[in-house]
Scaffold this motif. Structure first.
Motif, mmCIF file in Angstrom:
data_model
loop_
_atom_site.group_PDB
_atom_site.id
_atom_site.type_symbol
_atom_site.label_atom_id
_atom_site.label_comp_id
_atom_site.label_asym_id
_atom_site.label_seq_id
_atom_site.Cartn_x
_atom_site.Cartn_y
_atom_site.Cartn_z
ATOM 1 N N ARG A 245 0.904 -1.145 0.104
ATOM 2 C CA ARG A 245 -0.153 0.168 -0.252
ATOM 3 C C ARG A 245 0.736 1.231 0.025
ATOM 4 N NH1 ARG A 245 -5.205 1.420 3.315
ATOM 5 N NH2 ARG A 245 -4.561 4.078 4.116
ATOM 6 N N SER A 246 0.401 2.063 -1.150
ATOM 7 C CA SER A 246 1.037 3.391 -0.892
ATOM 8 C C SER A 246 2.717 3.573 -1.096
ATOM 9 C CB SER A 246 0.982 4.141 0.825
ATOM 10 O OG SER A 246 -0.207 4.190 1.301
ATOM 11 N N CYS A 247 2.665 2.819 -2.293
ATOM 12 C CA CYS A 247 4.454 2.351 -2.594
ATOM 13 C C CYS A 247 4.577 3.286 -3.875
ATOM 14 C CB CYS A 247 4.587 1.275 -2.728
ATOM 15 S SG CYS A 247 4.916 -0.166 -0.789
ATOM 16 N N PHE A 248 4.214 4.483 -4.694
ATOM 17 C CA PHE A 248 4.423 4.991 -5.713
ATOM 18 C C PHE A 248 4.467 4.309 -6.898
ATOM 19 C CE2 PHE A 248 5.118 7.581 -1.909
ATOM 20 C CZ PHE A 248 4.624 9.105 -2.757
ATOM 21 N N ILE A 249 3.986 3.121 -7.258
ATOM 22 C CA ILE A 249 3.898 2.283 -8.099
ATOM 23 C C ILE A 249 3.059 2.818 -9.342
ATOM 24 C CG2 ILE A 249 3.456 -0.143 -8.473
ATOM 25 C CD1 ILE A 249 3.295 -1.105 -5.767
ATOM 26 N N THR A 250 3.798 2.871 -10.750
ATOM 27 C CA THR A 250 3.521 3.508 -11.809
ATOM 28 C C THR A 250 2.615 1.930 -12.573
ATOM 29 O OG1 THR A 250 5.017 4.845 -11.302
ATOM 30 C CG2 THR A 250 3.905 5.036 -13.139
ATOM 31 N N GLY A 251 1.698 2.165 -13.101
ATOM 32 C CA GLY A 251 0.747 0.601 -13.739
ATOM 33 C C GLY A 251 2.116 0.323 -14.955
ATOM 34 N N LYS A 252 2.408 1.076 -15.801
ATOM 35 C CA LYS A 252 3.145 0.933 -17.187
ATOM 36 C C LYS A 252 4.214 0.132 -16.696
ATOM 37 C CE LYS A 252 4.124 6.000 -17.299
ATOM 38 N NZ LYS A 252 4.780 6.961 -18.987
ATOM 39 N N PHE A 253 5.076 0.236 -14.911
ATOM 40 C CA PHE A 253 6.146 -0.188 -15.213
ATOM 41 C C PHE A 253 5.848 -1.187 -13.396
ATOM 42 C CE2 PHE A 253 7.846 4.237 -15.171
ATOM 43 C CZ PHE A 253 8.357 4.097 -15.873
ATOM 44 N N ILE A 254 4.921 -1.934 -14.532
ATOM 45 C CA ILE A 254 4.419 -2.881 -13.357
ATOM 46 C C ILE A 254 4.393 -3.961 -14.894
ATOM 47 C CG2 ILE A 254 2.845 -5.037 -12.463
ATOM 48 C CD1 ILE A 254 1.585 -1.876 -10.701
#
Length: 866
Positions: A245-254
């Motif tokens: 949670r709340s880890c600044f994950i970007t969708g295009k970098f998954i």
């Protein structure tokens, strides 16, 4: 603390504390200088002075918030008994080798919120029993120089380790210390900071017991992972719980295979990663498509809060986890979903929370029954709180999703004739739609077949409850609080007969109850146990508003400006709690007091709350105060109660009204004596003049007065039948069991409608008025004559009123059922005259056979009808 006590404690502490370990001796001297000791010694210092073996029983040491700069150490004979050691919120900066070497039995160690920046290689030597280690919020960045490869080696039984909020995740060179952590083969729960673009190294393969990994940011720690590659979690296959949670994950970098290694995952939390976006979900789900163990997924706020509304189509759910039971999808700007999309959700889904989205009315609502096993649906207001933006959104897509889903069905020529039906999942038991800006008049509508039990729509706007709402047959709890309700129709609750709890608090029903005929509003709720009408600006309640709620147990009326509480509670024999807290009541009507006493006398618990009400403490209210302070319905301490005096001044009660009642006892008696002395003389002469006239015509005067009073009360009302009841039963309360258990059932069995004073008198009316009303509205008055009856004042009054009714109307009224053989000398001349001149039936003793006694009841019924 005396000098001797301080000196004694100092000597004992000096003997117990090992020298050379830290500056604790300095802290102890400072404490003595200010006549204070640490909590450890302050709590036990008296015992220590008398018995130094006392410390051998200490298992839980709390040295938190002591401004310690290093770890205090007890002598070995004492440290070995310690099980938990709490050192959080100090100023410890490093942990030396063998600091805890004497704590062989220590199981839990809390070093959180310190300044620790150095762990020597053998810092944890001796902690072989330790299961919990908390190093949260220190200065231990995840670099090769911070965690020696063997630093955790002694912790052979550690199952729980917290190392988060130790890193500035924007620093370069951070990596997960997999080599040091690899020694913790029994570790089950691990809390770390999430590092940008880092993988969990091969050392994690040794953590075969690891089940829970938390990398969450904000209030839980520091996390700035940014991306998830195919190798990020490759060595974490045993995990069942993952919180990113709340880890600044970007969708295009998954990466599409990022979650593939997590075959045993049961719970996944990716909440508050706004840059995953709706498109990034495809790769998340792709990696979870074969994770058959996954049961709970939290994906709240994974769409940027500033984006436009989304209509979700089937392409996003193509790889949805197959066995999910719990789904949290709050605040994702969803407006609608494609028709039949819900069929792609797993049949195992039991709980769905889509609160804080923007759903609009559409035909997709017809597909809710496709969620075949859903038991709870949450659609409430938003829960996240945001700061005002520091800048405008940057590189945020301002167009809606490129979804092809349709919101509405095709137009049909007969669409206007299609009856609206609200559809629910067939197994749904709980539905919440709180504070979602619903603005409706709740007019009549129908719900498809359902088993819904709990419905909460609090915090919306339903000014008028018109109804009825059809087909909510299983509904037991309904919450429509804080919804601006002003009007309730008589039919709204007619279909909700299964309700057991109804919350209408914090609405606007005061004017409605004051100006409308509302006696039948709650009448259908025969199973209702709890009713909450608190905070509704109610100043007046209709007398029979609650009279049909025969199952009611709890009634909330607090925070209303009620200044009179005189409702009919006579038939509410299950009622056990009334809250009138913070009302304007000075006292409670006599009829309600009588009913409460009746319930308590019949071994029933009862509680009434008048806390914060302005209880009048004057002579006029003296009898109520006596009742209140002697009744078991009140807490005898009366906390929060007040007295209001004649000059409107108030005083809180702190002695259970004892002083108040004692003062009023003397004061009110003096007033009465003075009044009688002054006024008595002037009344004597007048009383003597009119006494003879009043005595001679006393019964006729009473009868004519109350008959006229009743006629006045009936004026303007629709004319009733000549007799509302067949018989009024006049009896003494000591004969209650015979009347209720024998006489009443036999007459009812023969089709007679019977009036019984203990049951049918109107609460709040004068007793005399009730008696005249009973005599006038009943065809006959049946007198159950016993010795108890002869000695009862009110029973004699009832006979006299019946006799006057007979004279006044010219119809025979009295029937005597002679229960005992009473000598004529004991009957008195007047009663004997009434018996001889009216119908009487002796009750046999002993009782004959059933046939003969049946004839007696037939004869009595016949006499009543004729």
């Amino acid at each position: 603390m005396s000098f001797f006590s301080s000196l004694c404690a100092a000597v004992v502490c000096f003997l117990l504390v090992s020298p050379g370990r830290c500056s604790y001796g300095h802290n102890l001297l400072n404490a003595l200088a200010t006549s204070r000791l640490s909590d450890l010694y302050e709590e036990h210092c008296k015992d220590i002075c008398n018995d130094t073996s006392f410390l051998s029983h200490i298992k839980y040491l709390n040295c938190s918030f002591k401004d310690l700069t290093c770890v205090p150490a007890l002598a070995q004979e004492y440290s070995t008994v310690v099980i938990e050691f709490d050192l959080h919120n100090n100023s410890i900066s490093y942990i030396e080798n063998e600091t805890f070497s004497g704590y062989f039995n220590l199981e839990k160690l809390d070093l959180s919120n310190n300044l620790i920046s150095l762990l020597q290689a053998y810092a944890f030597i001796g902690l072989g029993s330790l299961t919990h280690l908390n190093l949260f919020n220190n200065q231990l960045p995840m670099t090769s120089s911070t965690f020696h490869d063997d630093v955790f080696n002694p912790l052979v039984n550690l199952t729980w380790l917290k190392l988060n909020r130790n890193n500035n995740v924007s620093l370069e060179g951070l990596n997960y210390p997999d080599v040091a952590l690899s020694k913790l083969v029994k570790l089950e729960y691990l809390f770390l900071d999430g590092v940008r673009n880092a993988d969990f190294g091969p050392g994690f393969q040794n953590l075969t017991s690891l089940r829970s990994l938390t990398l969450a940011g904000y209030d839980e720690g520091n996390c700035h992972m940014g991306s998830l590659s195919n190798t990020t979690f490759q060595y974490l296959q045993p995990l069942t719980y993952l919180n990113i949670r709340s880890c600044f994950i970007t969708g295009k970098f998954i990466a599409a295979g990022a979650f593939l290694p997590l075959k045993n995952l049961v719970t996944l939390n990716i909440t508050h990663n706004e840059d995953i976006d709706i498109h990034g979900l495809r790769n998340v789900f792709y990696g979870l498509r074969n994770t058959t163990s996954l049961r709970e997924l939290s994906m709240n706020l994974i769409v940027n809060r500033y984006s436009l509304g989304i209509c979700l189509d089937s392409s996003y759910l193509k790889y949805f986890p197959p066995n999910l039971e719990i789904l949290h999808a709050q605040e994702n700007n969803l407006e609608a979903v494609e028709r039949n999309l819900t069929s792609l959700l797993p049949k195992t889904l039991k709980y769905l929370d889509v609160s804080g989205n923007r759903f609009v009315f559409g035909t997709y609502l017809k597909d809710l029954p496709l969620l075949e096993n859903l038991e709870e649906l949450q659609f409430n207001h938003a829960t996240f709180e945001y700061l005002i933006p520091g800048s405008y959104p940057f590189e945020i897509s301002l167009k809606a999703s490129d979804s092809n889903c349709t919101l509405y069905g095709k137009y049909k020529t007969d669409a206007k004739n299609e009856q609206f039906m609200f559809y629910l999942p067939p197994k749904l038991k709980r539905l919440e739609m709180n504070s979602v800006d619903l603005h409706y008049k709740l007019t009549e509508f129908r719900v498809a077949d359902n088993i819904l039990q709990y419905l909460s729509v609090t915090g919306n706007s339903f000014r008028q409850l018109i109804g009825p709402i059809h087909n909510l047959r299983k509904l037991t709890v309904l919450n429509i609080s804080s919804s601006s309700v002003e009007i309730i129709s008589d039919v709204f609750f007619t279909t909700l007969t299964s309700l057991k709890s109804l919350n209408l608090s914090s609405n606007r029903l005061g004017s409605f109850f004051k100006t409308q005929n509302t006696n039948d509003v709650f009448a259908p709720l025969v199973n209702l146990k709890m009713l909450d009408l608190s905070n509704n600006a109610i100043s007046v309640l209709p007398q029979n508003l609650f009279s049909k709620l025969l199952s009611l147990e709890i009634l909330h009326l607090e925070q209303n400006p009620l200044n009179v509480f005189n409702v009919n509670l006579t038939d509410l024999e299950k009622l056990n709690y009334i809250s009138l807290k913070s009302t304007k009541l000075l006292n409670i009507a006599t009829g309600i007091r009588t009913h409460i006493d009746y319930l308590i006398d019949n071994n029933k618990q009862f509680t009434i709350i008048l806390e914060g009400a302005p209880i009048s403490c004057t002579c006029d209210n003296y009898h109520f105060l006596l009742w209140m302070t002697s009744s078991k319905a009140f807490n005898s301490k009366f906390r929060g109660y007040v007295c209001v005096y004649g000059d409107n001044s108030q005083k809180p009660i702190d002695d259970g009204y004892n002083t108040t009642v004692r003062n009023l006892n003397g004061e009110c008696t003096d007033h009465v004596t003075l009044f009688l002395s002054v006024g008595g003389g002037s009344l004597v002469t007048f009383s003597l003049i009119i006494y003879a006239l009043l005595y001679r015509y006393r019964w006729r005067i009473r009868y004519l007065y109350y008959a006229a009073y009743l006629q006045y009360k009936k004026s303007g009302k629709q004319k009733q039948n000549d007799f509302e009841f067949d018989a009024f039963i006049s009896y003494d309360h000591k004969d209650h069991n015979f009347v209720v258990n024998k006489l009443y059932p036999e007459l009812k069995k023969r089709g007679l409608n019977v009036f019984i004073h203990g049951r049918d008198f109107v609460a709040g009316d004068y007793i005399a008025s009730n008696i005249v009303k009973a005599v006038c509205t009943c065809r006959k008055t049946v007198v159950v004559l016993t010795r108890n009856m002869i000695n009862s004042y009110w029973c004699g009054y009832e006979i006299q009123m019946a006799n006057i009714e007979s004279i006044h109307t010219g119809r025979p009224v009295l029937i005597f059922l002679l229960m005992e053989k009473i000598p004529e000398t004991d009957l008195g001349r007047e009663l004997l005259y009434n018996i001889r001149n009216n119908t009487y039936i002796p009750y046999p003793d002993p009782l004959p056979d059933a046939t003969s006694i049946g004839r007696l009841w037939d004869k009595l019924a016949s006499d009543i009808r004729n």
